[in-house]
Design an enzyme around this catalytic site. Structure first.
Site, PDB file in Angstrom:
ATOM      1  N   CYS A 130     -18.598 -32.441  51.990  1.00 20.34           N
ATOM      2  CA  CYS A 130     -19.018 -32.512  50.625  1.00 20.34           C
ATOM      3  C   CYS A 130     -19.924 -33.332  50.303  1.00 20.34           C
ATOM      4  O   CYS A 130     -20.976 -33.445  49.729  1.00 20.34           O
ATOM      5  CB  CYS A 130     -17.552 -32.680  49.810  1.00 20.34           C
ATOM      6  SG  CYS A 130     -16.479 -33.996  50.482  1.00 20.34           S
ATOM      7  N   LYS A 215     -20.703 -38.774  59.453  1.00 19.27           N
ATOM      8  CA  LYS A 215     -21.052 -37.322  58.993  1.00 19.27           C
ATOM      9  C   LYS A 215     -22.441 -37.269  58.150  1.00 19.27           C
ATOM     10  O   LYS A 215     -23.022 -36.296  58.416  1.00 19.27           O
ATOM     11  CB  LYS A 215     -20.210 -36.672  57.843  1.00 19.27           C
ATOM     12  CG  LYS A 215     -18.678 -36.123  58.742  1.00 19.27           C
ATOM     13  CD  LYS A 215     -17.694 -35.915  57.671  1.00 19.27           C
ATOM     14  CE  LYS A 215     -16.422 -35.749  58.371  1.00 19.27           C
ATOM     15  NZ  LYS A 215     -15.280 -35.438  57.306  1.00 19.27           N
ATOM     16  N   HIS A 244     -17.908 -36.408  43.130  1.00 21.90           N
ATOM     17  CA  HIS A 244     -18.447 -37.450  43.897  1.00 21.90           C
ATOM     18  C   HIS A 244     -19.683 -38.019  43.268  1.00 21.90           C
ATOM     19  O   HIS A 244     -20.715 -37.263  42.929  1.00 21.90           O
ATOM     20  CB  HIS A 244     -18.719 -36.988  45.336  1.00 21.90           C
ATOM     21  CG  HIS A 244     -17.472 -36.837  46.192  1.00 21.90           C
ATOM     22  ND1 HIS A 244     -16.249 -37.073  45.874  1.00 21.90           N
ATOM     23  CD2 HIS A 244     -17.393 -36.166  47.682  1.00 21.90           C
ATOM     24  CE1 HIS A 244     -15.255 -36.414  46.846  1.00 21.90           C
ATOM     25  NE2 HIS A 244     -16.210 -36.260  47.896  1.00 21.90           N
TER      26      HIS A 244
END
Length: 341
Positions: A130, A215, A244
């Site tokens: 995400c 990531k 986020h």
């Protein structure tokens, strides 16, 4: 109208699986048969969708018979066990877990960046992390201006990153604080999240960096086809429900004009530029997670020079926010499925 596809959602009753179901309806995806797959505790539950009543089925290999597209919203272990079975039965899988993202023969796709990579799939396509999606969607149009070589990123990640348990725990803690009650022992997070920040997401992975932090570099290199990209990332869990936020500084190989950067962001697919510090209302000055939840665009603002770069023309800093459950997971997966049509 595209030909209807038989669709299965693995992990259909979780936060991302439920959102995938909503996205399929919102985007008028041509769904033929619909299979909602989950663990034994959810089997038999009836879900209403688009005038249909769909009973939740047990997630098992035989459940993929006759399915064209599988949207994976389960954890790594379940994904590794069941999704190859779906491929063996002829389905194409778009998986949201971490299980296959860095496999060399599995495309890792953000449709605004590398939709062409879908073409070389062998039955499995991975949906990125995400925070990676939310950070790279606005990075990509700037990369096309000056070729990104380095990123310095701080993420401010919502409770939704830990799924329904994370959101529930935060809401319960905030409620307890408001009532003056004692907060129970945290279960979804390492410590109390309400009125707090937790600067660790994931386990230690490399040289003091966590798995979540790595990531951004490892997935970013694959998505943007930039094997030499260097990323310094710090991931922080914050007491926000589902959107986020990220502070990103980019270094380029070539000079990038600030006005050109703003114009590129304003025109970029999947991006909304909100960047006016003189605006009367704060929501018109810069992105905030309160306003970016429950929608699919990555909002970008605070676009400015990186004054710490010795060559200022090659550095830009910005702030962005995006809904972690939607664009950070479910919507991106459904967009990938649309490419398969």
């Amino acid at each position: 109208m595209a030909e209807p596809k038989n669709v299965a959602i693995l992990g259909a009753t979780g936060a991302v699986g439920t959102q995938m179901l909503e996205c399929l309806a919102e985007r008028d995806f041509p769904v033929g048969d619909l299979h909602l797959l989950a663990s034994p505790r959810s089997v038999g539950k009836v879900v209403e969708w688009q005038g249909r009543k769909v009973e939740v089925e047990l997630a098992a290999p035989e459940a993929f018979e006759g399915v064209d597209i599988v949207l994976g919203a389960a954890g790594d272990d379940v994904a590794k066990e069941l999704l190859p079975e779906a491929v063996r039965r002829g389905a194409t899988v778009v998986d949201n877990s971490h299980a296959f993202r860095l496999d060399a023969d599995v495309p890792l796709v953000v449709p605004e960046i590398n939709p062409e990579d879908v073409a070389w799939n062998h039955g499995l396509i991975a949906n990125p992390n995400c925070a990676t999606i939310i950070g790279l969607v606005p990075t990509w149009p700037l990369h096309k201006l000056g070729h990104v070589t380095r990123m310095v990123v701080s993420t401010y990640q919502a409770a939704s990153g830990a799924g329904v348990p994370g959101m529930t725990e935060l809401e319960e803690q905030l409620g307890a604080l408001g009532r003056g009650e004692e907060i129970g022992v945290p279960k979804a997070f390492a410590d109390q999240l309400a009125n707090n920040l937790i600067p660790q997401i994931g386990s230690e992975k490399f040289a003091g960096y966590t798995s979540e932090e790595m990531k951004m570099q490892n997935e970013g290199r694959k998505i943007m086809h930039l094997p030499e990209l260097r990323v310094n990332c710090t991931c922080v869990r914050v007491p926000v429900l589902r959107s986020h936020s990220e502070s990103i500084t980019l270094e380029f190989a070539e000079p990038v004009e600030l006005d050109a950067a703003r114009e590129a962001l304003a025109c970029a697919p999947g991006v909304k530029l909100v960047d006016d510090l003189a605006a009367e209302k704060a929501c018109d000055r810069f992105p905030m997670p309160f306003y970016t939840s429950d929608q699919d665009l990555v909002w970008v603002g605070r676009v400015r020079r990186d004054i710490s770069n010795p060559d200022e023309a090659r550095g830009i800093t910005f702030w962005c926010c995006g809904d972690q459950i939607r664009k950070g997971a479910a919507t991106n997966a459904v967009q990938i499925a649309e490419l398969l049509l």
